[in-house]
Design a protein around this motif. Structure first.
Motif, mmCIF file in Angstrom:
data_model
loop_
_atom_site.group_PDB
_atom_site.id
_atom_site.type_symbol
_atom_site.label_atom_id
_atom_site.label_comp_id
_atom_site.label_asym_id
_atom_site.label_seq_id
_atom_site.Cartn_x
_atom_site.Cartn_y
_atom_site.Cartn_z
ATOM 1 N N PHE A 13 -25.743 -42.216 31.116
ATOM 2 C CA PHE A 13 -26.777 -41.314 31.615
ATOM 3 C C PHE A 13 -26.923 -40.121 30.670
ATOM 4 O O PHE A 13 -25.933 -39.455 30.351
ATOM 5 N N PRO A 14 -28.140 -39.825 30.244
ATOM 6 C CA PRO A 14 -28.344 -38.732 29.285
ATOM 7 C C PRO A 14 -28.146 -37.347 29.890
ATOM 8 O O PRO A 14 -27.960 -36.377 29.157
ATOM 9 N N PHE A 15 -28.210 -37.229 31.226
ATOM 10 C CA PHE A 15 -28.069 -35.917 31.847
ATOM 11 C C PHE A 15 -27.406 -36.039 33.209
ATOM 12 O O PHE A 15 -27.746 -36.908 33.997
ATOM 13 N N TRP A 16 -26.450 -35.143 33.451
ATOM 14 C CA TRP A 16 -25.827 -34.996 34.767
ATOM 15 C C TRP A 16 -25.983 -33.549 35.211
ATOM 16 O O TRP A 16 -25.740 -32.626 34.443
ATOM 17 N N PRO A 29 -20.085 -35.188 33.825
ATOM 18 C CA PRO A 29 -20.213 -34.008 32.958
ATOM 19 C C PRO A 29 -21.331 -33.041 33.338
ATOM 20 O O PRO A 29 -22.073 -32.558 32.494
ATOM 21 N N GLY A 30 -21.459 -32.747 34.633
ATOM 22 C CA GLY A 30 -22.443 -31.762 35.057
ATOM 23 C C GLY A 30 -21.859 -30.362 35.063
ATOM 24 O O GLY A 30 -20.748 -30.140 34.601
ATOM 25 N N TYR A 81 -37.321 -30.588 36.949
ATOM 26 C CA TYR A 81 -36.731 -31.008 35.681
ATOM 27 C C TYR A 81 -36.122 -29.833 34.934
ATOM 28 O O TYR A 81 -36.040 -29.837 33.717
ATOM 29 N N LEU A 82 -35.697 -28.804 35.689
ATOM 30 C CA LEU A 82 -35.015 -27.640 35.127
ATOM 31 C C LEU A 82 -35.843 -26.913 34.073
ATOM 32 O O LEU A 82 -35.316 -26.157 33.270
ATOM 33 N N GLY A 83 -37.125 -27.163 34.060
ATOM 34 C CA GLY A 83 -38.000 -26.480 33.130
ATOM 35 C C GLY A 83 -38.046 -27.071 31.739
ATOM 36 O O GLY A 83 -38.916 -26.736 30.944
ATOM 37 N N SER A 84 -37.097 -27.949 31.425
ATOM 38 C CA SER A 84 -37.044 -28.479 30.056
ATOM 39 C C SER A 84 -36.587 -29.928 29.971
ATOM 40 O O SER A 84 -36.748 -30.560 28.933
ATOM 41 N N ASP A 89 -35.049 -38.604 31.123
ATOM 42 C CA ASP A 89 -33.625 -38.365 31.286
ATOM 43 C C ASP A 89 -33.219 -38.186 32.745
ATOM 44 O O ASP A 89 -32.036 -38.077 33.051
ATOM 45 N N ARG A 90 -34.216 -38.134 33.626
ATOM 46 C CA ARG A 90 -33.944 -37.962 35.055
ATOM 47 C C ARG A 90 -34.093 -39.333 35.691
ATOM 48 O O ARG A 90 -35.182 -39.776 35.992
ATOM 49 N N ARG A 91 -32.993 -40.026 35.886
ATOM 50 C CA ARG A 91 -33.009 -41.442 36.275
ATOM 51 C C ARG A 91 -33.051 -41.654 37.783
ATOM 52 O O ARG A 91 -32.393 -42.549 38.303
#
Length: 244
Positions: A13-16, A29-30, A81-84, A89-91
């Motif tokens: 996952f590209p983002f946590w 890894p958040g 999407y946290l603004g950026s 990346d949001r699965r």
């Protein structure tokens, strides 16, 4: 699932957003929550039915189950999407599903639904003893409507966590230039004024947030800050607990 398999699936996952302990020594890894204890959640939730609004990766869904909740319904609409964050990346629910699988919870114990808080009705899921409403209200264009929807399905307690204006206001000079005197204020952001995030619409003072919860029908309302002396914008947060 072996340790190496769990690590590989986490890394895919590209983002946590959440840091969730899946196995001993393996944590996603958040970065949220910043301080779990600050949320004021009871140590035990035995037999409680819980609603987790804006569940994202599911930290609070699984935490409630660890504390004895009988069922936790998770909802999210993936509009932030946290603004950026790149939408690719949001699965959606994939990270949540991975955590549920590794932790060994059934779909009945923590079902998840792609839906807006505005669409909640008692006839959909019934009523809940406890509702978590964390990191969500300031992303909503209609926060009072959302609180009314939650009040209609809440039997006991609503827990809210939000950005607050007490120590930071982009319109008053930023850090250290908020509304420290308990003013009844909520600011509107039509663009990227707050945190460079176009999905941040409204931020209230802690006092204002408390009265918003009270206006939704919760008589016993308590509020507190994440920290009395926030070092940066990420720590300018507040909590409100409303009880029936």
């Amino acid at each position: 699932m072996t340790t190496d398999e769990v690590k590989a699936r986490i890394a895919a996952f590209p983002f946590w957003y959440h840091k969730i302990e899946l196995q001993e020594g393996i944590v996603t890894p958040g970065w949220a929550p910043i301080n779990q204890e600050a949320y004021g959640i009871p140590e035990r939730l035995d037999g409680k039915r819980v609603l987790d609004v804006g569940a994202w990766d599911g930290f609070w869904t699984f935490e409630a189950l660890k504390r004895g909740a009988s069922q936790v319904v998770a909802i999210d609409d993936f509009s932030d999407y946290l603004g950026s964050l790149d939408g690719r990346d949001r699965r959606a629910w994939e990270s949540f599903d991975l955590c549920r699988e590794v932790l060994g919870y059934s779909e009945w114990q923590c079902p998840r639904f792609d839906m807006s808080v505005y669409d909640l009705r008692p006839e959909l899921f019934g009523h809940f003893d406890i509702i978590f409403f964390f990191g969500t209200i300031y992303h909503l264009r209609h926060p009072l409507l959302a609180l009314d929807r939650l009040a209609a399905v809440c039997k006991e307690q609503l827990y809210v966590e939000s950005a607050i204006l007490d120590d930071f206001s982009p319109y008053r000079g930023g850090a250290g230039a908020g509304y420290a005197g308990g003013q009844m204020v909520m600011e509107f952001y039509p663009g990227r004024q707050y945190g460079n995030n176009e999905t941040n619409w409204w931020v209230p003072t802690l006092a204002c947030l408390g009265y918003m919860v009270k206006s939704a029908g919760f008589e016993d309302v308590q509020g507190w800050k994440l920290t009395d002396s926030p070092a940066d914008l990420s720590q300018c947060r507040g909590f409100v607990r409303g009880s029936r």
